[in-house]
Design a protein around this motif. Sequence first.
Motif, PDB file in Angstrom:
ATOM      1  N   HIS A   1       6.332  -1.949  -8.474  1.00 48.28           N
ATOM      2  CA  HIS A   1       7.204  -3.036  -8.276  1.00 48.28           C
ATOM      3  C   HIS A   1       8.725  -2.661  -9.051  1.00 48.28           C
ATOM      4  O   HIS A   1       8.362  -2.122  -9.974  1.00 48.28           O
TER       5      HIS A   1
ATOM      6  N   LYS B   1      -2.416  -0.944  -5.626  1.00 47.43           N
ATOM      7  CA  LYS B   1      -2.027  -1.909  -6.689  1.00 47.43           C
ATOM      8  C   LYS B   1      -0.605  -1.180  -7.454  1.00 47.43           C
ATOM      9  O   LYS B   1      -0.778   0.086  -7.599  1.00 47.43           O
TER      10      LYS B   1
ATOM     11  N   GLU C   1      -1.871  -6.342  -6.431  1.00 46.85           N
ATOM     12  CA  GLU C   1      -2.018  -5.654  -5.092  1.00 46.85           C
ATOM     13  C   GLU C   1      -0.703  -5.983  -4.272  1.00 46.85           C
ATOM     14  O   GLU C   1      -0.109  -6.919  -4.501  1.00 46.85           O
ATOM     15  N   PHE C   2      -0.099  -4.921  -3.781  1.00 50.30           N
ATOM     16  CA  PHE C   2       0.923  -4.989  -2.887  1.00 50.30           C
ATOM     17  C   PHE C   2       0.819  -5.478  -1.673  1.00 50.30           C
ATOM     18  O   PHE C   2      -0.233  -5.431  -0.992  1.00 50.30           O
ATOM     19  N   GLU C   3       1.803  -6.359  -1.080  1.00 47.55           N
ATOM     20  CA  GLU C   3       1.707  -7.045  -0.046  1.00 47.55           C
ATOM     21  C   GLU C   3       2.381  -6.026   0.910  1.00 47.55           C
ATOM     22  O   GLU C   3       3.070  -5.218   0.966  1.00 47.55           O
ATOM     23  N   GLU C   4       1.918  -6.208   2.258  1.00 49.54           N
ATOM     24  CA  GLU C   4       2.374  -5.407   3.547  1.00 49.54           C
ATOM     25  C   GLU C   4       3.887  -5.626   3.388  1.00 49.54           C
ATOM     26  O   GLU C   4       4.275  -6.675   3.249  1.00 49.54           O
ATOM     27  N   GLU C   5       4.814  -4.532   3.659  1.00 43.57           N
ATOM     28  CA  GLU C   5       6.171  -4.570   3.671  1.00 43.57           C
ATOM     29  C   GLU C   5       6.964  -4.933   2.527  1.00 43.57           C
ATOM     30  O   GLU C   5       8.288  -5.077   2.428  1.00 43.57           O
ATOM     31  N   GLU C   6       6.359  -5.170   1.656  1.00 41.98           N
ATOM     32  CA  GLU C   6       6.657  -5.288   0.356  1.00 41.98           C
ATOM     33  C   GLU C   6       7.543  -4.135  -0.254  1.00 41.98           C
ATOM     34  O   GLU C   6       7.149  -3.073   0.054  1.00 41.98           O
TER      35      GLU C   6
ATOM     36  N   ALA D   1      -1.675  -1.313   2.079  1.00 43.45           N
ATOM     37  CA  ALA D   1      -2.119  -2.831   1.790  1.00 43.45           C
ATOM     38  C   ALA D   1      -3.684  -2.930   2.116  1.00 43.45           C
ATOM     39  O   ALA D   1      -4.282  -3.727   1.331  1.00 43.45           O
ATOM     40  N   ASP D   2      -3.731  -2.404   3.131  1.00 42.13           N
ATOM     41  CA  ASP D   2      -5.225  -2.300   3.640  1.00 42.13           C
ATOM     42  C   ASP D   2      -6.180  -1.928   2.543  1.00 42.13           C
ATOM     43  O   ASP D   2      -7.236  -2.516   2.353  1.00 42.13           O
TER      44      ASP D   2
END
Length: 156
Positions: free
Chosen positions: A102, A78, A85-90, A73-74
């Motif tokens: 996704h 993507k 962009e992916f979110e943390e924990e997604e 995530a940092d």
Amino acid sequence: MASYFDEHDCEPTNPEEQYRQNALLELARSLLAGMDLDLGEVDFSDWDHRLPPAAKKEIVQNLPTVPVTPAQADRGLKCPVCLLEFEEEEKVKKMPCEHSFHPGCIVPWLGKTNSCPLCRLELPTDNEEYEEYKQDKERRKQKEQRLEYLHGAMYT
Ligand SMILES: [Zn+2]
Ligand SMILES: [Zn+2]
């Protein structure tokens, strides 16, 4: 721990490969945008020029779903299809090639064709004719390599 593939996104080196890769991603995106993909008339003799058939359903269902790590995530990792962009924990679907998507981006895609839109790694399909074609192609490749080897051994 970030894996090798997290650090080194498989960068294609030759232009043709790059072109094919972009074309696949573009197709995947048009699918996401709700445009119906016309993959052409079914002609089993000519797989070279068409997208391979859909991936096996069980394989797609069993793709691991993993949470995005803080490091990913940092880095602003993507989804290659929708470019968000992916979110943390997604939760994302991970292909055997380690590319993450996704579920809503990759699952419909794999229902159309069996390969990763980013690197074209192929998943098994239900299509017997296509699987035969693949095996045949592999056999021909091995035969060619053997001939090249023999040729090299005789003339060098
Ligand atoms: Zn996506
Ligand atoms: Zn891939």
